[in-house]
Design a protein around this motif. Structure first.
Motif, PDB file in Angstrom:
ATOM      1  N   GLY A 162       0.907  -1.207  -0.076  1.00  0.00           N
ATOM      2  CA  GLY A 162      -0.053   0.130  -0.081  1.00  0.00           C
ATOM      3  C   GLY A 162       0.688   1.330  -0.057  1.00  0.00           C
ATOM      4  N   ASP A 163       1.989   1.157   0.669  1.00  0.00           N
ATOM      5  CA  ASP A 163       2.708   2.358   0.654  1.00  0.00           C
ATOM      6  C   ASP A 163       3.410   2.889  -0.773  1.00  0.00           C
ATOM      7  N   GLU A 164       3.501   1.830  -1.640  1.00  0.00           N
ATOM      8  CA  GLU A 164       3.846   2.186  -3.013  1.00  0.00           C
ATOM      9  C   GLU A 164       2.900   2.865  -4.145  1.00  0.00           C
ATOM     10  N   VAL A 165       1.622   3.236  -3.439  1.00  0.00           N
ATOM     11  CA  VAL A 165       0.648   3.900  -4.081  1.00  0.00           C
ATOM     12  C   VAL A 165       1.044   5.258  -4.650  1.00  0.00           C
ATOM     13  N   GLU A 166       0.921   5.143  -6.056  1.00  0.00           N
ATOM     14  CA  GLU A 166       1.461   6.331  -6.743  1.00  0.00           C
ATOM     15  C   GLU A 166       0.245   7.687  -6.274  1.00  0.00           C
ATOM     16  N   ALA A 167       1.129   8.629  -6.131  1.00  0.00           N
ATOM     17  CA  ALA A 167       0.209   9.885  -5.847  1.00  0.00           C
ATOM     18  C   ALA A 167       0.505  11.232  -6.848  1.00  0.00           C
ATOM     19  N   GLY A 168      -0.221  12.100  -6.802  1.00  0.00           N
ATOM     20  CA  GLY A 168       0.090  13.218  -7.655  1.00  0.00           C
ATOM     21  C   GLY A 168      -0.911  13.373  -8.954  1.00  0.00           C
ATOM     22  N   GLY A 169      -2.135  12.688  -8.833  1.00  0.00           N
ATOM     23  CA  GLY A 169      -3.189  12.687 -10.106  1.00  0.00           C
ATOM     24  C   GLY A 169      -4.129  13.820  -9.720  1.00  0.00           C
ATOM     25  N   ASN A 170      -4.851  13.927 -10.575  1.00  0.00           N
ATOM     26  CA  ASN A 170      -5.802  15.274 -10.580  1.00  0.00           C
ATOM     27  C   ASN A 170      -7.115  14.578 -11.142  1.00  0.00           C
ATOM     28  N   ALA A 171      -7.505  13.394 -10.483  1.00  0.00           N
ATOM     29  CA  ALA A 171      -8.816  12.839 -10.707  1.00  0.00           C
ATOM     30  C   ALA A 171     -10.091  13.820 -10.774  1.00  0.00           C
ATOM     31  N   GLU A 172     -10.668  13.363 -11.864  1.00  0.00           N
ATOM     32  CA  GLU A 172     -11.774  13.983 -12.173  1.00  0.00           C
ATOM     33  C   GLU A 172     -12.740  13.369 -11.043  1.00  0.00           C
ATOM     34  N   ILE A 173     -13.688  14.171 -10.520  1.00  0.00           N
ATOM     35  CA  ILE A 173     -14.854  13.550  -9.468  1.00  0.00           C
ATOM     36  C   ILE A 173     -16.162  13.434 -10.048  1.00  0.00           C
ATOM     37  N   SER A 174     -16.608  12.327 -10.225  1.00  0.00           N
ATOM     38  CA  SER A 174     -18.031  12.079 -10.488  1.00  0.00           C
ATOM     39  C   SER A 174     -18.946  11.599  -9.529  1.00  0.00           C
ATOM     40  N   LYS A 175     -20.014  12.439  -9.527  1.00  0.00           N
ATOM     41  CA  LYS A 175     -20.990  12.300  -8.249  1.00  0.00           C
ATOM     42  C   LYS A 175     -22.087  11.489  -9.061  1.00  0.00           C
ATOM     43  N   LEU A 176     -22.440  10.319  -8.670  1.00  0.00           N
ATOM     44  CA  LEU A 176     -23.558   9.505  -9.306  1.00  0.00           C
ATOM     45  C   LEU A 176     -24.822   9.408  -8.090  1.00  0.00           C
ATOM     46  N   SER A 177     -26.071   9.763  -8.800  1.00  0.00           N
ATOM     47  CA  SER A 177     -26.945   9.538  -7.884  1.00  0.00           C
ATOM     48  C   SER A 177     -27.842   8.011  -8.256  1.00  0.00           C
ATOM     49  N   ILE A 178     -27.734   7.384  -6.888  1.00  0.00           N
ATOM     50  CA  ILE A 178     -28.324   6.041  -7.070  1.00  0.00           C
ATOM     51  C   ILE A 178     -29.516   5.903  -6.379  1.00  0.00           C
ATOM     52  N   GLN A 179     -30.367   4.898  -6.784  1.00  0.00           N
ATOM     53  CA  GLN A 179     -31.737   4.795  -6.132  1.00  0.00           C
ATOM     54  C   GLN A 179     -31.589   3.492  -5.097  1.00  0.00           C
TER      55      GLN A 179
END
Ligand SMILES: Cc1cc2nc3c(=O)[nH]c(=O)nc-3n(C[C@H](O)[C@H](O)[C@H](O)COP(=O)(O)OP(=O)(O)OC[C@H]3O[C@@H](n4cnc5c(N)ncnc54)[C@H](O)[C@@H]3O)c2cc1C
Length: 326
Positions: A162-179
């Protein structure tokens, strides 16, 4: 797209999520796929910020009051809706209490195969091959999921660093509405934390573990002293717990915790397979045992063959002296 189902608690990602992201980031490179982390819950602002900082392409957030507490039926219903809209190639969850609760239900709901407890993957041609351990980790089995994507997999805790997870992205955040009306079949009425005598061993970077070689409960103090000197947590083999020298939460192995610290020091532990399956993915293993033929030495990176009652206090003194010298 490769989906990671993020595990979180009290507004923080659990360590398994970073491990799953490492799996996904590595697989993404092999299969030329983008990575998306999927967070289910309510009030996920902190979680999506934490995920956004990783080198991934998207963070998919589904907030709903029905997901405020983990519920398998709601998780499956939410994921079915998200998967139908997004059509990922691979969906990865943790092989954790939560993951192995909802992942098989999701597999059945989607009528897709689930490869559970994966420790590795590879690409053969354009096929995904997943490796899982069988027969108490005595053998590895490679499995290719059949048919069309999405493929579902759970990854064993400790299998990916887990400590090798690559950081430094700029992820797009998508909010989904679910039923999710009327989906939940149960209601959480309270949570009580198990009594903990120490830090969660699955997240500890350094573990000093003692076995039956310590001979009696009082002698275990030298394990605590060494752990304190090097800033580690204490673990134990099963006989230590069975003899009630320490509570069950300290046990490492097939019927205890699975750990994967940077450093694991096994002291007076023979290295039975049931112990090894719980710690063999540790980055560096040091064994201290008076029997040069003890099986623990087969997987140890460093070994000291000597009487632990001589070696352990001497090591503790060295580390304490180093600390005192600044
Ligand atoms: C279904 C099942 C589930 C199990 N689950 C687990 C599990 O989760 N975790 C687990 O640990 N075990 C588990 N076991 C038990 C496992 O098979 C072993 O019995 C156990 O791991 C042995 O513990 P140990 O290495 O501490 O003791 P031992 O095997 O007795 O080894 C003690 C070691 O200490 C060394 N030693 C003795 N005195 C000294 C000294 N003065 N200096 C240096 N070295 C010394 C000896 O050489 C020996 O190698 C399970 C067993 C079964 C059947």
């Amino acid at each position: 797209m490769i989906f990671v189902i993020a595990e979180h608690k009290d507004g923080k990602l659990k360590p398994i999520t970073n491990e799953l992201l490492v799996f996904a980031q590595r697989a993404a490179k092999e299969f030329n796929q983008p990575v998306a982390a999927v967070a289910l819950g309510d009030n996920l602002a902190n979680i999506s910020d934490e995920l956004k900082a990783k080198k991934i392409d998207r963070v998919i957030v589904a907030e709903n009051p029905a997901l405020a507490e983990y519920d398998p039926a709601s998780y499956v219903a939410a994921l079915k809706q998200i998967l139908a809209a997004e059509k990922p190639f691979l969906v990865i969850a943790g092989h954790t209490t939560q993951g192995f609760d909802f992942a098989p239900r999701l597999a059945v709901a989607l009528r897709r195969p689930l490869i559970a407890g994966c420790v590795d993957f590879e690409k053969q041609g354009d096929k995904l091959i997943l490796t899982r351990q069988i027969f108490n980790a005595k053998m590895n089995m490679k499995t290719a999921p059949r048919g069309d994507a999405p493929y579902l997999a759970t990854a064993s805790p400790g299998a990916f660093p887990g400590d090798e997870v690559e950081a430094g992205g700029n992820a797009e955040i998508s909010k989904l509405s679910i039923q999710l009306e009327g989906i939940a079949k149960r209601k959480v009425i309270g949570r009580s934390e198990a009594q903990k005598g120490q830090a969660d061993l699955t997240a500890a970077p350094v573990i000093v573990s003692g076995g039956r070689g310590l001979k009696q409960k009082e002698n275990f103090q030298i394990i605590f002293d060494l752990a304190q000197a090097i800033g580690g947590s204490v673990g134990a083999s099963r006989p230590v717990v069975d003899a009630e020298w320490l509570p069950r939460e300290y046990q490492i192995g097939s019927s205890g915790q699975t750990v994967s610290p940077k450093l694991y020091i096994a002291i007076g532990i023979s290295g039975a397979i049931q112990h090894l399956v719980g710690m063999q993915t540790s980055r560096c293993i040091v064994a201290i045992n008076k029997d040069a033929e003890a099986p623990i030495f087969k997987i140890a990176h460093y070994g000291i063959v000597d009487d632990l009652f001589k070696v352990v206090p001497a090591l503790t003194k060295i580390f304490n002296d180093l600390k005192a010298a600044g």
